[in-house]
Design a protein around this motif. Structure first.
Motif, PDB file in Angstrom:
ATOM      1  N   GLU A 145       0.804  -1.219   0.000  1.00  0.00           N
ATOM      2  CA  GLU A 145       0.000   0.000   0.000  1.00  0.00           C
ATOM      3  C   GLU A 145       0.840   1.274   0.000  1.00  0.00           C
TER       4      GLU A 145
ATOM      5  N   ARG B 215       0.805   2.673  -3.747  1.00  0.00           N
ATOM      6  CA  ARG B 215       0.541   1.746  -4.855  1.00  0.00           C
ATOM      7  C   ARG B 215      -0.656   2.202  -5.673  1.00  0.00           C
ATOM      8  N   THR B 216      -1.487   3.084  -5.105  1.00  0.00           N
ATOM      9  CA  THR B 216      -2.637   3.612  -5.835  1.00  0.00           C
ATOM     10  C   THR B 216      -2.519   5.136  -5.933  1.00  0.00           C
ATOM     11  N   GLN B 217      -3.310   5.709  -6.817  1.00  0.00           N
ATOM     12  CA  GLN B 217      -3.309   7.162  -6.986  1.00  0.00           C
ATOM     13  C   GLN B 217      -4.111   7.869  -5.905  1.00  0.00           C
TER      14      GLN B 217
ATOM     15  N   GLN C 160      -3.344   2.517 -12.900  1.00  0.00           N
ATOM     16  CA  GLN C 160      -4.049   2.544 -11.623  1.00  0.00           C
ATOM     17  C   GLN C 160      -3.512   1.453 -10.772  1.00  0.00           C
TER      18      GLN C 160
END
Length: 193
Positions: free
Chosen positions: A131, A153-155, A193
């Motif tokens: 994460e 790990r995500t936008q 993404q």
């Protein structure tokens, strides 16, 4: 009597300068049992804090970048990482790569800045690999430059992760106004993404 006093003042000033230059190194640590293989892959620069003048001047215009961390090509050495960053600059997507070379315990790296020509030390201080990661960078030749970075790990990192980064940055000596969460831009992050 003036000479000893002058010498004493000079020693005090040198000591103070040494103290001012060393806290960044003294405060740095690495993720216990750092697993480089789990750190590989795509990350997004979801948070930044820095004392660099360029950062303070341009922080309002910064946007999220993507970074791909991969093993370096054969021949670069064991444990060397290739970091390829894609970012928006002047309404165009730019890509830059750099090599992070092991510089101590696992999770500690250094690289030479092509722009500044100085060495930067980077510590992966905390990560759960899936994460977020909290990185701390110190420039060895940049007049005390240092930076805290939140890799996600995500936008769209969770609020708890953003708060964790703010606390991390403040522990590194950054004020709340030094912490930036760059907005995402679909232009350079499309399909990632």
């Amino acid at each position: 009597m003036a000479a000893p006093r002058t010498l004493w003042m000079a020693l005090v000033l040198l000591g103070a300068l040494g103290v001012l230059q060393t806290p960044a190194r003294a405060q740095a640590s690495v993720q216990p049992n750092f697993r480089q293989d789990q750190f590989l892959g795509r990350w997004f620069t979801a948070g930044l804090a820095s004392n660099a003048s360029w950062f303070r001047e341009k922080k309002a215009a910064l946007s999220m970048c993507s970074a791909v961390v991969a093993p370096a090509p054969p021949g670069e050495g064991d444990g060397v990482l290739n970091v390829t960053t894609t970012f928006l600059r002047r309404d165009q997507c730019e890509t830059r790569s750099l090599l992070l070379r092991p510089a101590g315990p696992p999770g500690c790296y250094s690289y030479t800045s092509l722009y500044w020509g100085s060495t930067q030390d980077v510590w992966v201080e905390e990560t759960d690999y899936g994460e977020y990661a909290l990185l701390y960078t110190v420039g060895t030749g940049d007049r005390g430059f240092h930076m805290a970075t939140l890799y996600s790990r995500t936008q769209t990192p969770r609020a708890a992760v953003r708060e964790k980064f703010t606390t991390f940055a403040e522990a590194k000596g950054f004020a709340e106004e030094d912490v930036v969460f760059p907005p995402r831009t679909d232009k350079c992050l499309e399909g990632h993404q």
